[in-house]
Design a protein around this motif. Structure first.
Motif, PDB file in Angstrom:
ATOM      1  N   GLY A 288       8.788 -24.681  17.636  1.00  0.00           N
ATOM      2  CA  GLY A 288       9.916 -23.811  17.955  1.00  0.00           C
ATOM      3  C   GLY A 288       9.563 -22.366  17.707  1.00  0.00           C
ATOM      4  O   GLY A 288       9.017 -22.022  16.657  1.00  0.00           O
ATOM      5  N   SER A 289       9.839 -21.502  18.683  1.00  0.00           N
ATOM      6  CA  SER A 289       9.494 -20.087  18.544  1.00  0.00           C
ATOM      7  C   SER A 289      10.616 -19.256  17.940  1.00  0.00           C
ATOM      8  O   SER A 289      10.373 -18.225  17.318  1.00  0.00           O
ATOM      9  CB  SER A 289       9.140 -19.508  19.921  1.00  0.00           C
ATOM     10  N   ASP A 290      11.876 -19.662  18.161  1.00  0.00           N
ATOM     11  CA  ASP A 290      13.051 -18.889  17.736  1.00  0.00           C
ATOM     12  C   ASP A 290      13.106 -17.524  18.416  1.00  0.00           C
ATOM     13  O   ASP A 290      13.598 -16.553  17.855  1.00  0.00           O
ATOM     14  CB  ASP A 290      13.064 -18.716  16.222  1.00  0.00           C
ATOM     15  N   TRP A 291      12.575 -17.447  19.634  1.00  0.00           N
ATOM     16  CA  TRP A 291      12.606 -16.202  20.397  1.00  0.00           C
ATOM     17  C   TRP A 291      13.903 -16.146  21.194  1.00  0.00           C
ATOM     18  O   TRP A 291      14.417 -17.186  21.617  1.00  0.00           O
ATOM     19  CB  TRP A 291      11.407 -16.162  21.356  1.00  0.00           C
ATOM     20  N   PRO A 292      14.499 -14.968  21.432  1.00  0.00           N
ATOM     21  CA  PRO A 292      14.057 -13.642  21.021  1.00  0.00           C
ATOM     22  C   PRO A 292      14.610 -13.110  19.700  1.00  0.00           C
ATOM     23  O   PRO A 292      14.242 -11.986  19.333  1.00  0.00           O
ATOM     24  CB  PRO A 292      14.527 -12.762  22.191  1.00  0.00           C
TER      25      PRO A 292
END
Length: 336
Positions: A288-292
């Motif tokens: 999971g990147s949790d972008w933006p």
């Protein structure tokens, strides 16, 4: 766009078991505020562009660029709407605008995007409509829900009717904290540093203590940010489980922990990874990147490289985390 990303079948074992899949990641933690929704919100006096948090200025080209730079083949979007609504009709229209935009985005970029349709802890009727419209008509791969809304946590028995319908679908429910109670927090500490993790932990405990996981065994929950504090305090729950109200059988704590999936947004580090692996195993962890909300620089220079270089993970474990586990959990994401 790189050749690797254009060839989703180039990895021999698509589960990622024999490859670390760093060019075929599936990101299950990508926040999506549709530009179409922002325009609708401004036109209807719901929210002003300049008053919304910076991370709501989602941009299609920027998203694809980040995905290419991090080797992300597919991003599963959590559909965000931050307006305050007094009328049910406006809230439903807000949801429709956002979901239709997500569906159109997926159609423009086959294989690159998928999405979760939102669940509303304070509105069962809207939740049912969102599930029907999002999953049945637009092809959402699961649902998303806040860990809590006001005093209501995901395990609240009042949510059982909706949970029962989702259980019939064997739904995947991606969770995330938002607008959590920060009473007593030290000044200068943003909610996402500590309070989000606590809210996630409380939501997971509510699902365990109130028997939601037992009553609805076909549901699967994704906990963000490595599950908050849950993996770290697993032993504490085993020791003191009988003192909770309702009580938790200490012998079942590890079983409950394996009912959840945990994403890598922010917790992966040489100190945190061993705890998460001990509690969940590599088969229950998702990239999971949790972008933006987590800025591009942090994703590309800090969090994703840290996962790739984590000394606690070998190529097989990274393959599970980057891709294999997501394909097993969400088979609709598999390449044609």
């Amino acid at each position: 766009m790189s050749t690797d990303l254009q060839a989703p079948g180039h990895i021999a074992d698509r589960t990622g078991a024999s490859d670390d899949a760093r060019n075929e990641r599936i990101d299950v933690h990508h926040h999506y505020t549709a530009p179409e929704w922002v325009r609708w919100a401004e036109e209807n006096g719901v929210a002003g562009r300049d008053s919304l948090p910076p991370w709501t200025r989602w941009d299609e080209a920027a998203a694809l660029d980040l995905m290419d730079r991090t080797g992300t083949r597919t991003s599963v979007l959590t559909v965000a709407m931050l307006g305050r609504f007094k009328e049910a009709a406006a809230r439903k229209e807000s949801t429709r605008v956002s979901l239709d935009a997500a569906g159109a985005l997926v159609a423009r970029h086959p294989g690159r995007f998928a999405f979760f349709t939102p669940l509303f802890l304070d509105d069962a009727e809207l939740s049912r409509w969102s599930v029907s419209h999002g999953m049945d008509q637009l092809g959402a791969v699961g649902v998303s829900a806040r860990t809590s809304t006001g005093d209501t946590y995901l395990g609240d028995p009042a949510l059982d009717p909706v949970m029962a319908e989702l259980d019939e679908r064997a739904a995947v429910i991606s969770t995330h904290p938002m607008q959590v109670n920060t009473t007593g927090a030290p000044a200068g500490v943003p909610p996402f540093v500590c309070d989000f993790l606590m809210d996630t932990t409380r939501a997971a405990l509510s699902l365990i203590m109130n028997g939601t996981l037992d009553r609805f065994p076909r549901l699967t929950f994704i906990l963000p940010h490595g599950g908050g504090y849950l993996p770290y305090i697993a032993g504490r729950i085993e020791v003191f489980g009988r003192q909770l109200v309702p009580a938790v059988d200490p012998g079942r704590v590890r079983d409950y922990l394996h009912r959840f999936y945990y994403d890598t947004a922010a917790p992966m580090s040489p100190s945190a990874t061993p705890t998460l692996l001990a509690a969940a195993g590599s088969s229950r962890i998702l990239y999971g990147s949790d972008w933006p909300p987590t800025p591009t620089r942090v994703v590309t220079e800090v969090t994703t490289p840290a996962l790739d270089a984590d000394p606690a993970l070998g190529a097989q474990e990274r393959g599970h985390i980057n891709r294999g586990n997501a394909l097993r959990l969400l088979p609709a994401l598999a390449p044609a």
